[in-house]
Design a protein around this motif. Sequence first.
Motif, PDB file in Angstrom:
ATOM      1  N   ALA A   1       0.763  -1.165   0.083  1.00 42.81           N
ATOM      2  CA  ALA A   1      -0.197   0.005  -0.079  1.00 42.81           C
ATOM      3  C   ALA A   1       0.752   1.411  -0.078  1.00 42.81           C
ATOM      4  O   ALA A   1       0.525   2.224  -0.439  1.00 42.81           O
ATOM      5  N   ARG A   2       2.128   1.175   0.343  1.00 37.81           N
ATOM      6  CA  ARG A   2       2.798   2.231   0.386  1.00 37.81           C
ATOM      7  C   ARG A   2       3.579   2.598  -1.005  1.00 37.81           C
ATOM      8  O   ARG A   2       4.186   3.858  -1.173  1.00 37.81           O
ATOM      9  N   GLY A   3       3.399   1.449  -1.817  1.00 40.95           N
ATOM     10  CA  GLY A   3       3.657   1.862  -3.448  1.00 40.95           C
ATOM     11  C   GLY A   3       5.180   1.136  -3.851  1.00 40.95           C
ATOM     12  O   GLY A   3       5.524   1.523  -4.935  1.00 40.95           O
ATOM     13  N   ALA A   4       5.810   0.674  -2.903  1.00 42.85           N
ATOM     14  CA  ALA A   4       7.166  -0.004  -3.022  1.00 42.85           C
ATOM     15  C   ALA A   4       6.877  -0.987  -4.172  1.00 42.85           C
ATOM     16  O   ALA A   4       5.706  -1.833  -4.087  1.00 42.85           O
ATOM     17  N   PHE A   5       7.889  -1.749  -4.805  1.00 41.22           N
ATOM     18  CA  PHE A   5       7.959  -2.913  -5.583  1.00 41.22           C
ATOM     19  C   PHE A   5       8.167  -4.179  -4.374  1.00 41.22           C
ATOM     20  O   PHE A   5       8.947  -3.998  -3.397  1.00 41.22           O
ATOM     21  N   LEU A   6       7.634  -5.273  -4.505  1.00 39.42           N
ATOM     22  CA  LEU A   6       7.873  -6.400  -3.596  1.00 39.42           C
ATOM     23  C   LEU A   6       8.286  -7.571  -4.423  1.00 39.42           C
ATOM     24  O   LEU A   6       7.789  -8.178  -5.425  1.00 39.42           O
ATOM     25  N   ALA A   7       9.653  -7.965  -3.956  1.00 40.80           N
ATOM     26  CA  ALA A   7      10.387  -9.109  -4.682  1.00 40.80           C
ATOM     27  C   ALA A   7      10.446 -10.456  -3.864  1.00 40.80           C
ATOM     28  O   ALA A   7      10.526 -10.209  -2.687  1.00 40.80           O
ATOM     29  N   PHE A   8      10.005 -11.219  -4.688  1.00 39.99           N
ATOM     30  CA  PHE A   8       9.877 -12.777  -4.086  1.00 39.99           C
ATOM     31  C   PHE A   8      11.054 -13.674  -4.741  1.00 39.99           C
ATOM     32  O   PHE A   8      11.080 -13.466  -5.871  1.00 39.99           O
ATOM     33  N   ASP A   9      11.533 -14.557  -3.793  1.00 41.56           N
ATOM     34  CA  ASP A   9      12.396 -15.510  -4.521  1.00 41.56           C
ATOM     35  C   ASP A   9      11.877 -16.607  -5.011  1.00 41.56           C
ATOM     36  O   ASP A   9      10.841 -17.301  -4.433  1.00 41.56           O
ATOM     37  N   GLY A  10      12.413 -17.339  -6.207  1.00 40.41           N
ATOM     38  CA  GLY A  10      11.706 -18.615  -6.636  1.00 40.41           C
ATOM     39  C   GLY A  10      12.485 -19.812  -5.529  1.00 40.41           C
ATOM     40  O   GLY A  10      13.050 -19.420  -4.735  1.00 40.41           O
ATOM     41  N   PRO A  11      11.791 -20.949  -5.805  1.00 37.66           N
ATOM     42  CA  PRO A  11      12.474 -22.176  -5.022  1.00 37.66           C
ATOM     43  C   PRO A  11      13.967 -22.130  -5.063  1.00 37.66           C
ATOM     44  O   PRO A  11      14.543 -21.906  -5.902  1.00 37.66           O
ATOM     45  N   SER A  12      14.304 -22.220  -3.615  1.00 41.28           N
ATOM     46  CA  SER A  12      15.805 -22.117  -3.390  1.00 41.28           C
ATOM     47  C   SER A  12      16.107 -23.152  -2.259  1.00 41.28           C
ATOM     48  O   SER A  12      15.348 -23.555  -1.682  1.00 41.28           O
ATOM     49  N   ARG A  13      17.581 -23.819  -2.383  1.00 39.15           N
ATOM     50  CA  ARG A  13      17.821 -24.466  -1.247  1.00 39.15           C
ATOM     51  C   ARG A  13      17.758 -23.636   0.065  1.00 39.15           C
ATOM     52  O   ARG A  13      17.484 -24.218   1.056  1.00 39.15           O
ATOM     53  N   ALA A  14      18.186 -22.512   0.110  1.00 39.30           N
ATOM     54  CA  ALA A  14      18.327 -21.602   1.314  1.00 39.30           C
ATOM     55  C   ALA A  14      17.090 -21.463   2.048  1.00 39.30           C
ATOM     56  O   ALA A  14      16.986 -21.345   3.118  1.00 39.30           O
TER      57      ALA A  14
END
Length: 304
Positions: free
Chosen positions: A208-221
């Motif tokens: 709602a603040r207007g930033a971009f939200l980045a998500f990681d794909g499947p990963s071992r970590a």
Amino acid sequence: MVKVRTVLGDLSAGELGVTDSHDHLFFRSALLPGQELDDPEAALQEAKDFAAAGGRTIVQWTPYGLGRGAEWLPEIAKSAGVHVVAATGFHRADHYAAEVVAEVRPRLAELFVRELTDGIGDTGVKAGMIKVAGGFHVLDAHAREVLIAAAEAHHATGAPIGIHHELGSGADAVLELLVDDRGVPPTSVILGHLNRFPDHELHLEVAARGAFLAFDGPSRANNATDPHLFECLGALVDAGYAGQLLLGGDTTTAKARGATGEGPGMPYLLTGLRPRLIRRFGEEFAADMFVANPARAFAAPWAG
């Protein structure tokens, strides 16, 4: 004019194409001994495999001092037929030797601006974003100092700022400092690793603040939180924030490479995740997440 700064020069945002919005061709940290991404041939093969799967742009979030391989990135981009965006910035203190932190910390903003406008060392490669880190839920003194330097560099250059959120937490604290206190436009802020803290309410608040939200794909970590990816995305899509979402592989270890390790690697974003995203959310959503949203997130009105 608004452009995306790549290792081979500035491009119009519309030229990026299908984008891995957060990944690493090169990365080296004392926290990951024996898993260094430091092999240019392996990096080239990973980039070629990503391109063969339909990928066009790789955004490398490796910051200063962690083996980002700037000297190899232009040739990899040319040989693989991809665009590569490099980063300046500074990570959490425990990724570095104490003497490196002590030497660099007093001149962080100056360093960031120089690498964004003049280039990284003597490579001639200009960084196209600033990558910094928050803390676990709150901002410690190191995180605050680095974030303030990132804000200064943004105001001097226009560069977008990508944030490593420790275990996905603290995005609200980062926005308070960067946006509220330091005047960085929220559209110039990319909040990373949010799938590592699958709190839908917090995600909705920061969206709602207007930033971009980045998500990681499947990963071992981060395999413990990977199953929550679609839930997190679904909550944001339902609330009308599909235009602010980004997806990246965040390959940080040699073992996680697809070309020379055990995977899943960069191509899996397109060969594994994208078909599932299309089935769940539709073709238009996938096009936004891989093409339209990165084109807006990484473009900047560059000064210098």
